[in-house]
Design an enzyme around this catalytic site. Structure first.
Site, mmCIF file in Angstrom:
data_model
loop_
_atom_site.group_PDB
_atom_site.id
_atom_site.type_symbol
_atom_site.label_atom_id
_atom_site.label_comp_id
_atom_site.label_asym_id
_atom_site.label_seq_id
_atom_site.Cartn_x
_atom_site.Cartn_y
_atom_site.Cartn_z
ATOM 1 N N TRP A 42 -9.440 -3.960 3.739
ATOM 2 C CA TRP A 42 -10.715 -3.640 3.563
ATOM 3 C C TRP A 42 -11.596 -4.966 4.365
ATOM 4 C CZ3 TRP A 42 -13.544 -6.603 0.194
ATOM 5 C CH2 TRP A 42 -12.841 -7.172 -0.817
ATOM 6 N N ASP A 88 -6.751 -6.160 -5.043
ATOM 7 C CA ASP A 88 -6.164 -7.259 -4.396
ATOM 8 C C ASP A 88 -5.548 -8.457 -5.354
ATOM 9 O OD1 ASP A 88 -7.352 -6.557 -2.034
ATOM 10 O OD2 ASP A 88 -8.406 -8.400 -1.691
ATOM 11 N N GLU A 89 -5.777 -8.563 -6.246
ATOM 12 C CA GLU A 89 -5.585 -9.816 -7.433
ATOM 13 C C GLU A 89 -4.337 -9.038 -8.172
ATOM 14 O OE1 GLU A 89 -7.371 -12.265 -6.841
ATOM 15 O OE2 GLU A 89 -9.427 -12.020 -7.308
ATOM 16 N N THR A 100 -7.997 -12.980 -13.387
ATOM 17 C CA THR A 100 -9.130 -12.515 -12.494
ATOM 18 C C THR A 100 -8.824 -11.047 -12.408
ATOM 19 O OG1 THR A 100 -8.074 -14.344 -11.262
ATOM 20 C CG2 THR A 100 -9.891 -13.303 -10.428
ATOM 21 N N GLU A 130 -15.026 -17.432 -7.304
ATOM 22 C CA GLU A 130 -14.292 -16.915 -6.056
ATOM 23 C C GLU A 130 -14.769 -17.819 -4.989
ATOM 24 O OE1 GLU A 130 -11.973 -14.751 -5.493
ATOM 25 O OE2 GLU A 130 -12.000 -13.251 -7.112
ATOM 26 N N GLU A 179 -4.122 -15.089 -11.608
ATOM 27 C CA GLU A 179 -4.102 -13.942 -10.880
ATOM 28 C C GLU A 179 -4.393 -12.745 -11.568
ATOM 29 O OE1 GLU A 179 -5.137 -13.505 -7.556
ATOM 30 O OE2 GLU A 179 -4.489 -15.450 -6.691
ATOM 31 N N HIS A 209 -1.658 -10.086 -5.506
ATOM 32 C CA HIS A 209 -1.556 -11.601 -5.641
ATOM 33 C C HIS A 209 -0.675 -11.993 -6.780
ATOM 34 C CE1 HIS A 209 -5.693 -11.965 -3.426
ATOM 35 N NE2 HIS A 209 -4.488 -11.696 -2.399
ATOM 36 N N HIS A 264 -13.583 -11.918 -1.096
ATOM 37 C CA HIS A 264 -14.054 -11.470 -2.640
ATOM 38 C C HIS A 264 -15.263 -12.263 -2.691
ATOM 39 C CE1 HIS A 264 -9.807 -11.153 -4.073
ATOM 40 N NE2 HIS A 264 -10.062 -10.138 -3.107
ATOM 41 N N GLU A 309 -8.480 -13.747 -0.336
ATOM 42 C CA GLU A 309 -9.300 -14.379 -1.262
ATOM 43 C C GLU A 309 -10.932 -14.298 -0.893
ATOM 44 O OE1 GLU A 309 -9.153 -14.303 -4.322
ATOM 45 O OE2 GLU A 309 -7.089 -14.662 -4.892
HETATM 46 FE FE LIG Z 1 -6.282 -13.444 -6.084
HETATM 47 FE FE LIG Z 2 -10.347 -13.479 -6.119
#
Ligand SMILES: [Fe+2]
Ligand SMILES: [Fe+2]
Length: 352
Positions: free
Chosen positions: A59, A226-227, A197, A102, A194, A230, A144, A141
């Site tokens: 995305w 996403d986090e 977040t 971010e 991570e 990670h 974000h 990242e």
């Molecule tokens: Fe992250």
């Molecule tokens: Fe992030």
């Protein structure tokens, strides 16, 4: 002849003195940790290929934003602003602080590449798994900050100049996660961070939903996704370290927790006209329940369970002490969080 021998020997004495002057005592623990890190290179390369997403398939911020080539775009922006009207100022302040965090991404990539054992070739073009990871992770990242920054700008509710000044200052000040340059501690830090977040973005998404902004809610949940990837990767790197070197791993975990996990944006106000802005931001976040003392305790609990701290056996003395410290730590923080009152007075920031 004798003259030549003398000058050679005095030259070599000179070199030896220089070496003694320049060389620090060897840090055997760090050398060992770096060796383990280099053993994980293939594992990390695999994580780049299986956990991180190809730029063509991933995305991108524009998927969530009005398209300015559309003649009706101003209608779209009006709708966006209408939806964003209901977001409470507290939630908005909290979200802006997360966006600023971010946006300080250059500091995180720098930090990661300065950790010992990560980029031994000192090259961003190195084919090593760790270097590929550092780039592909930070590339993810980067979306974000881009997305949240553009979205918040379009709501019309944000004092963008003030936000930009804070980002500028935060990047100027840098960031110190207190992990020295030890790769083990860096993996504990990133595993924790991570997850923290992720928790923040998930909770912001819920509050956005409640306030009637379904698009913002989707944005927050997507970023949280996403986090989560990670987090999964960093935890798996650390799990590998626990397999290979349980004594070293648990000591690094203990060190990180004794220093406490410093939030990446903590220096956002240092040296500026509002030096307490980070404290205000984190009080708001605590107050609205986006990231609280309980979350901190729960993350410790989760990591202690995941890395099976309680059931590790055959540890050396120092590691056994670390084990008992870590085993009770989540409870201690939980009690602390129970006693900690939500801040009564809060100060909003970065709003029009
Ligand atoms: Fe992250
Ligand atoms: Fe992030």
């Amino acid at each position: 002849m004798s003259h030549a021998v003398n000058s050679v020997s005095s030259f070599s004495i000179h070199i030896t003195k220089l070496k003694m002057k320049n060389s620090k005592p060897i840090d055997y623990e760090l050398e060992k940790n770096m060796e383990v890190i280099s053993q994980l290179d293939g594992f990390v390369a695999n994580a780049v290929d299986t956990i991180l997403v190809d730029p063509d398939e991933c995305w991108q911020p524009s998927d969530f934003l009005p398209d300015f080539s559309n003649p009706e775009v101003f209608e779209e922006v009006k709708l966006l602003q209408k939806r964003a009207e209901g977001i409470p100022d507290t939630v908005l302040t909290s979200l802006i602080g997360n966006m600023i965090t971010e946006e300080a991404l250059p500091s995180y990539q720098t930090y990661f590449n300065l950790v010992e054992g990560i980029n031994e070739e000192r090259s961003l073009l190195s084919p090593s798994g760790w270097v590929r990871w550092s780039k592909a992770w930070t590339a993810e990242e980067n979306r974000h900050g881009d997305l949240l920054n553009k979205y918040l700008y379009m709501t019309g509710r944000v004092d963008m100049k003030a936000v930009e000044q804070t980002i500028h200052r935060l990047l100027t000040n840098g960031f110190d996660p207190k992990s020295k340059s030890d790769p083990y501690q860096a993996m504990v830090y990133t595993s924790f961070q991570e997850r923290a977040t992720k928790v923040s973005h998930v909770n912001t998404g819920k509050l956005a939903d409640k306030a009637g902004d379904s698009v913002l809610s989707r944005i927050c949940k997507t970023i949280a996704g996403d986090e989560a990837r990670h987090e999964k990767a960093y935890k798996s790197f650390m799990s590998q370290i626990f397999e290979i070197d349980p004594n070293g791993a648990i000591l690094a975990f203990e060190k990180m927790m004794r220093n406490q996990i410093v939030m990446p944006a903590v220096l956002m106000g240092d040296g500026g006209k509002n030096p307490d802005i980070y404290t205000h931001f984190s009080a708001v976040t605590q107050k609205v329940g986006i990231y609280t003392g309980w979350d901190y305790a729960r993350i410790i609990e989760h990591l202690v369970e995941l890395w099976k701290i309680d059931s590790l056996t055959g540890l050396n003395d120092a590691a056994s002490k670390a084990q008992s410290y870590l085993s009770n730590l989540a409870d201690r923080y939980m009690r602390l969080a129970d006693r900690m009152k939500a801040p009564e007075e809060i100060k909003l920031a970065w709003l029009k």
